[in-house]
Design a protein around this motif. Structure first.
Motif, mmCIF file in Angstrom:
data_model
loop_
_atom_site.group_PDB
_atom_site.id
_atom_site.type_symbol
_atom_site.label_atom_id
_atom_site.label_comp_id
_atom_site.label_asym_id
_atom_site.label_seq_id
_atom_site.Cartn_x
_atom_site.Cartn_y
_atom_site.Cartn_z
ATOM 1 N N THR A 1 62.049 139.570 40.265
ATOM 2 C CA THR A 1 61.363 140.661 40.939
ATOM 3 C C THR A 1 59.991 140.207 41.414
ATOM 4 O OG1 THR A 1 62.520 142.275 39.558
ATOM 5 C CG2 THR A 1 60.561 143.030 40.728
ATOM 6 N N ILE A 2 59.657 140.558 42.633
ATOM 7 C CA ILE A 2 58.392 140.178 43.235
ATOM 8 C C ILE A 2 57.570 141.422 43.515
ATOM 9 C CG2 ILE A 2 57.282 139.068 45.193
ATOM 10 C CD1 ILE A 2 59.787 137.334 45.493
ATOM 11 N N PHE A 3 56.322 141.381 43.114
ATOM 12 C CA PHE A 3 55.385 142.466 43.374
ATOM 13 C C PHE A 3 54.263 141.953 44.254
ATOM 14 C CE2 PHE A 3 57.277 143.419 39.242
ATOM 15 C CZ PHE A 3 57.677 144.742 39.414
ATOM 16 N N TYR A 4 53.905 142.744 45.247
ATOM 17 C CA TYR A 4 52.793 142.433 46.120
ATOM 18 C C TYR A 4 51.803 143.585 46.117
ATOM 19 C CZ TYR A 4 55.692 138.716 48.157
ATOM 20 O OH TYR A 4 56.472 137.597 48.351
ATOM 21 N N ALA A 5 50.542 143.234 46.205
ATOM 22 C CA ALA A 5 49.545 144.259 46.436
ATOM 23 C C ALA A 5 49.786 144.889 47.804
ATOM 24 C CB ALA A 5 48.142 143.663 46.369
ATOM 25 N N ALA A 6 49.510 146.178 47.902
ATOM 26 C CA ALA A 6 49.762 146.876 49.155
ATOM 27 C C ALA A 6 49.018 146.243 50.325
ATOM 28 C CB ALA A 6 49.368 148.347 49.014
ATOM 29 N N SER A 7 47.863 145.681 50.053
ATOM 30 C CA SER A 7 47.045 145.113 51.109
ATOM 31 C C SER A 7 47.634 143.844 51.720
ATOM 32 C CB SER A 7 45.639 144.820 50.576
ATOM 33 O OG SER A 7 45.689 143.916 49.489
ATOM 34 N N VAL A 8 48.574 143.198 51.027
ATOM 35 C CA VAL A 8 49.143 141.950 51.531
ATOM 36 C C VAL A 8 50.638 142.043 51.795
ATOM 37 C CG1 VAL A 8 47.392 140.683 50.228
ATOM 38 C CG2 VAL A 8 49.711 140.890 49.299
ATOM 39 N N LYS A 9 51.269 143.136 51.414
ATOM 40 C CA LYS A 9 52.713 143.272 51.578
ATOM 41 C C LYS A 9 53.087 143.126 53.048
ATOM 42 C CE LYS A 9 54.676 146.125 48.879
ATOM 43 N NZ LYS A 9 55.148 147.365 48.194
ATOM 44 N N GLY A 10 54.109 142.324 53.288
ATOM 45 C CA GLY A 10 54.554 142.063 54.641
ATOM 46 C C GLY A 10 53.869 140.895 55.303
ATOM 47 N N ARG A 11 52.781 140.411 54.706
ATOM 48 C CA ARG A 11 52.042 139.288 55.267
ATOM 49 C C ARG A 11 52.070 138.055 54.379
ATOM 50 N NH1 ARG A 11 46.807 139.544 55.763
ATOM 51 N NH2 ARG A 11 46.462 141.098 54.114
ATOM 52 N N PHE A 12 52.125 138.249 53.062
ATOM 53 C CA PHE A 12 52.110 137.149 52.095
ATOM 54 C C PHE A 12 53.482 137.006 51.456
ATOM 55 C CE2 PHE A 12 47.325 137.148 50.772
ATOM 56 C CZ PHE A 12 46.961 137.138 52.105
ATOM 57 N N THR A 13 53.833 135.773 51.109
ATOM 58 C CA THR A 13 55.088 135.494 50.426
ATOM 59 C C THR A 13 54.839 134.531 49.267
ATOM 60 O OG1 THR A 13 56.364 135.762 52.479
ATOM 61 C CG2 THR A 13 57.443 134.655 50.635
ATOM 62 N N ILE A 14 55.247 134.926 48.056
ATOM 63 C CA ILE A 14 55.135 134.066 46.892
ATOM 64 C C ILE A 14 56.481 133.394 46.642
ATOM 65 C CG2 ILE A 14 55.676 135.934 45.271
ATOM 66 C CD1 ILE A 14 53.774 134.603 43.256
ATOM 67 N N SER A 15 56.449 132.133 46.243
ATOM 68 C CA SER A 15 57.668 131.403 45.939
ATOM 69 C C SER A 15 57.347 130.287 44.958
ATOM 70 C CB SER A 15 58.317 130.837 47.211
ATOM 71 O OG SER A 15 57.461 129.916 47.853
ATOM 72 N N GLN A 16 58.373 129.684 44.403
ATOM 73 C CA GLN A 16 58.176 128.588 43.472
ATOM 74 C C GLN A 16 59.257 127.547 43.649
ATOM 75 O OE1 GLN A 16 58.815 129.494 39.291
ATOM 76 N NE2 GLN A 16 60.108 131.256 39.830
ATOM 77 N N ASP A 17 58.914 126.333 43.312
ATOM 78 C CA ASP A 17 59.859 125.229 43.269
ATOM 79 C C ASP A 17 59.816 124.698 41.844
ATOM 80 O OD1 ASP A 17 61.331 122.884 43.415
ATOM 81 O OD2 ASP A 17 60.568 122.337 45.383
ATOM 82 N N THR A 18 60.770 125.113 41.021
ATOM 83 C CA THR A 18 60.757 124.741 39.613
ATOM 84 C C THR A 18 60.966 123.250 39.407
ATOM 85 O OG1 THR A 18 63.114 125.313 39.423
ATOM 86 C CG2 THR A 18 61.512 127.014 38.855
ATOM 87 N N SER A 19 61.683 122.603 40.315
ATOM 88 C CA SER A 19 61.908 121.169 40.189
ATOM 89 C C SER A 19 60.630 120.378 40.377
ATOM 90 C CB SER A 19 62.973 120.703 41.182
ATOM 91 O OG SER A 19 62.508 120.795 42.515
ATOM 92 N N LYS A 20 59.671 120.957 41.093
ATOM 93 C CA LYS A 20 58.393 120.300 41.331
ATOM 94 C C LYS A 20 57.253 120.928 40.543
ATOM 95 C CE LYS A 20 59.592 118.926 46.057
ATOM 96 N NZ LYS A 20 59.208 119.012 47.488
ATOM 97 N N ASN A 21 57.570 121.950 39.733
ATOM 98 C CA ASN A 21 56.541 122.677 38.981
ATOM 99 C C ASN A 21 55.402 123.126 39.890
ATOM 100 O OD1 ASN A 21 58.032 122.330 36.671
ATOM 101 N ND2 ASN A 21 56.445 121.206 35.547
ATOM 102 N N THR A 22 55.773 123.745 40.998
ATOM 103 C CA THR A 22 54.795 124.148 41.993
ATOM 104 C C THR A 22 55.023 125.593 42.426
ATOM 105 O OG1 THR A 22 54.630 121.874 42.814
ATOM 106 C CG2 THR A 22 53.793 123.614 44.239
#
Length: 118
Positions: free
Chosen positions: A56-77
Motif C-alpha cells: 500500500t502506498i500513501f501520498y500526501a495530498a499536496s504531491v498525489k498525482g505528481r510524485f511516485t515512490i518505488s523501491q528496488d530490493t535487489s539494489k537496496n534502493t
C-alpha cells in the motif's frame, strides 16, 4: 552500522522533474517500512510518500498525482520520482525507515538532499 544516503536533489525550474534515490546499507531492507520525508524552509517535516505492508502506498495530498515512490530490493534502493514541481516543493528531502508506517516511528534517517524549485 546503518547508513541511508540520499542523492538526486538540485535546482530545477517550476514544472520540472527530479528523481531522488536513497541507498540503504546496514539493515535488512525488507524488514522496515520506508518513506520519503521533506522539510520546507522554516516548516516542520512531513511525510510525502510511504510504503506500507502489502504494498500500500500513501501520498500526501499536496504531491498525489505528481510524485511516485518505488523501491528496488535487489539494489537496496528507494526512489522518489517528482514531476510538475512547484516552488512549494522546495525543501530538504530525506528517506527514512522504521518499524511502523508512521513518521513518529522513523528511527533511521539519511542526511537529506536539497531540492530547490524556482
Amino acid at each position: 552500522d546503518v547508513q541511508l544516503v540520499e542523492s538526486g536533489g538540485g535546482l530545477v525550474q517550476t514544472g520540472g522533474s527530479l528523481r531522488l534515490s536513497c541507498s540503504v546499507s546496514g539493515i535488512t531492507f525488507s524488514n522496515y517500512y520506508l518513506m520519503w520525508i521533506r522539510q520546507p524552509p522554516g516548516k516542520e517535516r512531513e511525510s510525502v510518500a510511504r510504503l506500507a505492508r502489502g504494498g500500500t502506498i500513501f501520498y500526501a495530498a499536496s504531491v498525489k498525482g505528481r510524485f511516485t515512490i518505488s523501491q528496488d530490493t535487489s539494489k537496496n534502493t528507494l526512489y522518489l520520482e517528482m514531476n510538475s514541481l512547484n516552488v512549494s516543493d522546495t525543501g530538504v528531502y530525506y528517506c527514512g525507515a522504521g518499524p511502523y508506517c508512521s513518521l513518529s516511528y522513523i528511527n533511521i534517517w539519511g542526511q537529506g538532499t536539497q531540492v530547490t524549485v524556482s
